[in-house]
Design a protein around this motif. Structure first.
Motif, PDB file in Angstrom:
ATOM      1  N   LEU A 129       0.919  -1.399   0.053  1.00  0.00           N
ATOM      2  CA  LEU A 129      -0.084  -0.158   0.050  1.00  0.00           C
ATOM      3  C   LEU A 129       0.857   1.349  -0.096  1.00  0.00           C
ATOM      4  O   LEU A 129       1.809   1.388   0.830  1.00  0.00           O
ATOM      5  CB  LEU A 129      -0.920   0.196   1.245  1.00  0.00           C
ATOM      6  N   VAL A 130       0.619   2.027  -0.841  1.00  0.00           N
ATOM      7  CA  VAL A 130       1.438   3.415  -1.206  1.00  0.00           C
ATOM      8  C   VAL A 130       0.652   4.781  -1.137  1.00  0.00           C
ATOM      9  O   VAL A 130      -0.293   4.721  -1.642  1.00  0.00           O
ATOM     10  CB  VAL A 130       2.365   3.432  -2.372  1.00  0.00           C
ATOM     11  N   SER A 131       0.790   5.562  -0.310  1.00  0.00           N
ATOM     12  CA  SER A 131      -0.140   6.374   0.087  1.00  0.00           C
ATOM     13  C   SER A 131       0.732   7.963   0.074  1.00  0.00           C
ATOM     14  O   SER A 131       1.650   7.913   0.977  1.00  0.00           O
ATOM     15  CB  SER A 131      -0.996   6.404   1.289  1.00  0.00           C
ATOM     16  N   PRO A 132       0.232   8.840  -0.572  1.00  0.00           N
ATOM     17  CA  PRO A 132       1.030  10.251  -0.487  1.00  0.00           C
ATOM     18  C   PRO A 132       1.168  10.737   1.022  1.00  0.00           C
ATOM     19  O   PRO A 132       0.009  10.844   1.586  1.00  0.00           O
ATOM     20  CB  PRO A 132       0.211  11.063  -1.179  1.00  0.00           C
ATOM     21  N   ALA A 133       2.343  11.302   1.280  1.00  0.00           N
ATOM     22  CA  ALA A 133       2.433  11.852   2.693  1.00  0.00           C
ATOM     23  C   ALA A 133       2.551  13.392   2.700  1.00  0.00           C
ATOM     24  O   ALA A 133       2.932  13.998   3.475  1.00  0.00           O
ATOM     25  CB  ALA A 133       3.565  11.505   3.321  1.00  0.00           C
ATOM     26  N   GLY A 134       2.016  13.836   1.450  1.00  0.00           N
ATOM     27  CA  GLY A 134       2.172  15.470   1.280  1.00  0.00           C
ATOM     28  C   GLY A 134       1.868  15.880  -0.145  1.00  0.00           C
ATOM     29  O   GLY A 134       2.099  14.847  -1.133  1.00  0.00           O
TER      30      GLY A 134
END
Length: 131
Positions: free
Chosen positions: A56-61
């Motif tokens: 799972l890859v989620s933008p952190a900004g």
């Protein structure tokens, strides 16, 4: 060229905790809890089920390397990651066969600092290769 072995499928998600809970309800188990990657400005979590690993890859900004992708594709799989015993030969073979490197080898905190490179191909899209 040495064989490319599938390591994981990268799954782009807006909200990593909500996505993780949904995958857990589907029977996945957490292989590695969420790790922040400050180089790429993403949060990453590895889950596993029936021998399959998803990342799972989620933008952190807003300055995340996947910010543009999440706007375009929403929640969806977006890359297959491979590992090989001979990284340099694999990169050379891939680039000679229509893949274009979209970055340079960079350490990946979620993979214990192993270097990764992303490559793109007009026929299949994005792949990741682990050193």
């Amino acid at each position: 060229m040495n064989p490319l072995n599938i390591h994981h499928i990268g799954y782009l998600v807006k909200k990593i905790e909500k996505a993780k809970q949904t995958f857990l309800a589907l029977g996945y188990c957490v292989e590695q809890d969420t790790v922040h990657d400050d180089i790429r400005k993403v949060d990453i979590c590895f889950l596993i089920k029936d021998g399959y690993r998803i990342e799972l890859v989620s933008p952190a900004g807003e300055d995340s390397v996947v910010s543009g992708l999440i706007k375009r594709y929403k929640n969806s799989p977006y890359h297959v990651c491979y590992e090989t015993d001979d990284f340099e030969t694999a990169v050379d073979w891939l680039t000679a066969n229509g893949f274009i490197a979209v970055d340079t080898p960079t350490p990946a905190p979620a993979l214990g600092g192993r270097e990764v490179i992303f490559l793109s191909n007009a026929s299949i899209g994005m792949i990741e290769l682990i050193r």
